[in-house]
Scaffold this active site. Structure first.
Site, PDB file in Angstrom:
ATOM      1  N   GLU A  82      84.615 -25.457  23.332  1.00 20.98           N
ATOM      2  CA  GLU A  82      83.470 -25.347  24.238  1.00 20.98           C
ATOM      3  C   GLU A  82      82.218 -26.014  23.674  1.00 20.98           C
ATOM      4  O   GLU A  82      81.481 -26.698  24.395  1.00 20.98           O
ATOM      5  CB  GLU A  82      83.166 -23.868  24.531  1.00 20.98           C
ATOM      6  CG  GLU A  82      81.928 -23.698  25.403  1.00 20.98           C
ATOM      7  CD  GLU A  82      81.634 -22.269  25.815  1.00 20.98           C
ATOM      8  OE1 GLU A  82      82.204 -21.332  25.230  1.00 20.98           O
ATOM      9  OE2 GLU A  82      80.828 -22.095  26.745  1.00 20.98           O
ATOM     10  N   ASP A 111      87.570 -21.225  22.770  1.00 17.65           N
ATOM     11  CA  ASP A 111      86.241 -20.648  22.955  1.00 17.65           C
ATOM     12  C   ASP A 111      85.954 -19.801  21.720  1.00 17.65           C
ATOM     13  O   ASP A 111      86.574 -18.752  21.518  1.00 17.65           O
ATOM     14  CB  ASP A 111      86.181 -19.782  24.221  1.00 17.65           C
ATOM     15  CG  ASP A 111      84.735 -19.408  24.554  1.00 17.65           C
ATOM     16  OD1 ASP A 111      83.889 -19.460  23.635  1.00 17.65           O
ATOM     17  OD2 ASP A 111      84.458 -19.067  25.711  1.00 17.65           O
ATOM     18  N   ILE A 113      83.301 -18.032  20.809  1.00 21.92           N
ATOM     19  CA  ILE A 113      82.768 -16.705  21.176  1.00 21.92           C
ATOM     20  C   ILE A 113      82.776 -16.630  22.701  1.00 21.92           C
ATOM     21  O   ILE A 113      81.940 -17.254  23.356  1.00 21.92           O
ATOM     22  CB  ILE A 113      81.325 -16.473  20.672  1.00 21.92           C
ATOM     23  CG1 ILE A 113      81.214 -16.709  19.155  1.00 21.92           C
ATOM     24  CG2 ILE A 113      80.876 -15.053  21.027  1.00 21.92           C
ATOM     25  CD1 ILE A 113      79.807 -16.453  18.583  1.00 21.92           C
ATOM     26  N   ASP A 114      83.715 -15.902  23.261  1.00 20.90           N
ATOM     27  CA  ASP A 114      83.667 -15.680  24.705  1.00 20.90           C
ATOM     28  C   ASP A 114      82.974 -14.338  24.911  1.00 20.90           C
ATOM     29  O   ASP A 114      83.508 -13.296  24.529  1.00 20.90           O
ATOM     30  CB  ASP A 114      85.061 -15.684  25.334  1.00 20.90           C
ATOM     31  CG  ASP A 114      84.949 -15.656  26.851  1.00 20.90           C
ATOM     32  OD1 ASP A 114      84.242 -16.517  27.394  1.00 20.90           O
ATOM     33  OD2 ASP A 114      85.519 -14.748  27.473  1.00 20.90           O
ATOM     34  N   THR A 116      79.094 -14.594  24.851  1.00 20.88           N
ATOM     35  CA  THR A 116      77.930 -14.891  24.000  1.00 20.88           C
ATOM     36  C   THR A 116      76.734 -14.018  24.367  1.00 20.88           C
ATOM     37  O   THR A 116      75.984 -13.586  23.483  1.00 20.88           O
ATOM     38  CB  THR A 116      77.568 -16.397  24.096  1.00 20.88           C
ATOM     39  OG1 THR A 116      78.702 -17.146  23.669  1.00 20.88           O
ATOM     40  CG2 THR A 116      76.393 -16.754  23.213  1.00 20.88           C
ATOM     41  N   ASP A 239      87.879 -20.509  28.565  1.00 21.35           N
ATOM     42  CA  ASP A 239      87.693 -19.087  28.898  1.00 21.35           C
ATOM     43  C   ASP A 239      89.028 -18.413  29.238  1.00 21.35           C
ATOM     44  O   ASP A 239      89.176 -17.208  29.039  1.00 21.35           O
ATOM     45  CB  ASP A 239      86.793 -18.918  30.132  1.00 21.35           C
ATOM     46  CG  ASP A 239      85.390 -19.455  29.942  1.00 21.35           C
ATOM     47  OD1 ASP A 239      84.780 -19.174  28.907  1.00 21.35           O
ATOM     48  OD2 ASP A 239      84.903 -20.170  30.849  1.00 21.35           O
TER      49      ASP A 239
END
Ligand code: IPD
Ligand code: CA
Length: 299
Positions: A82, A111, A113-114, A116, A239
């Site tokens: 991402e 991703d 950190i999904d 954030t 995601d």
């Protein structure tokens, strides 16, 4: 056992799914530790496509760490993360497209950190999500939730597991009225307006609706039988790729919001336990009220 073949002028050994899974787990756990240790302690660095679309230095640091771990072991693999992609839905769809044609032998979709916004606010609901595709077909999915130390893993055709030992299975309810639905509103009014229309239609016919702030976490929870359904428009491949494999491998069903089976290009997602008529009833309802898609503006 690994399979060897020639790629261009270099010998390349294609790793097994289980070898890939092992390295993804190491990378996800390392990044997860950073997330857990710094949750609520890192400021927003900048906003991206909208003021609700946040990024912090931790997002990039976690992604760099994951990429380094994966590339150390699989230097020939392609990597879609991402944080390497420009903001917005069009850039995200185009970045994925550039890896689909021609199909890549091994593509990591990450991703770091999904969730954030949760991470910045100190809400302990964020995950690392790593989906792996061979020639555009998902083969491995890893979602790591570091606060409860929950590791959700799957390999194609091998089922889905929690912490490597508990086989995951979607929930048993078969009536829409007994369903708990997870959703996100995205980070733009364009998506939120569509979603709210869909949620209004679904509210009276479901048991409850929950927004946990991470698409990947919602999907892991559908696979684990904690949520019956997950619905959200206009998500990116990073995601939902890992979570889609998890839900399928846990016995559920993943399609777009019109009922077309999931592919890496799916952006409007509907994942469910696949029981009774739950999935098709939701598709019918979303299409009826015009909440099945949030069209990307072309300019
Ligand atoms: C977001 C989360 C959120 C969803 C957004 C995503 P991020 O990802 O998954 O739940 O509603 O659409 O963009 O920005 O935290 O990686
Ligand atoms: Ca993210």
């Amino acid at each position: 056992m690994s399979r060897s073949y020639k790629s261009l002028d270099m010998a390349y050994t294609s790793p097994t799914d289980s070898e890939i899974l092992d390295v993804c787990i190491i990378a996800a756990r390392e990044a997860g530790q950073i997330i857990r240790d710094t949750c609520g302690k890192i400021a927003v660095e900048k906003t991206k496509a909208t003021v609700q679309d946040l990024v912090t230095v931790a997002d990039k640091n976690c992604q760099d760490l994951i990429e380094a771990r994966l590339k150390e072991r699989f230097p020939f693999a392609d990597f879609l993360g991402e944080e390497n992609v420009a903001a917005g839905a069009i850039a995200s769809a185009q970045a994925l497209q550039s890896f689909l044609t021609p199909p890549r032998d091994l593509l990591f979709i990450v991703d770091p950190i999904d969730g954030t916004t949760n991470f910045v606010s100190g809400i302990p609901f964020s995950v690392v999500s790593i989906g792996v595709a061979r020639r555009n077909e998902l083969c491995v999915g890893v979602i790591y939730e570091p606060y409860r130390d929950e590791l959700f893993t799957s390999m194609k055709g091998q089922g889905a597991f929690l912490n490597g030992e508990k086989r995951l299975s979607v929930s048993p309810e078969s009536l829409l009225i007994n369903s708990v639905l997870g959703f996100g509103l995205g980070s733009s009014s364009r998506v939120a307006t569509t979603m709210i229309k869909g949620l209004s239609a679904l509210e009276p016919v479901t048991r409850g609706q929950r927004a946990l702030g991470s698409a990947a976490l919602h999907l892991a929870y559908v696979a684990a039988g904690r949520l019956t359904v997950f619905y959200e428009c206009d998500l990116s491949s990073w995601d939902i790729s890992a979570g889609s494999l998890l839900v399928n491998e846990a016995g559920g069903r993943v399609t777009d919001t019109r009922g077309v089976p999931y592919t890496l290009e799916t952006r409007d997602i509907l994942a469910s336990n696949g029981k009774g008529n739950i999935h098709s009833q939701i598709v019918d309802l979303l299409v009826k009220v015009g909440a099945d898609s949030a069209p990307i503006p072309l300019s």
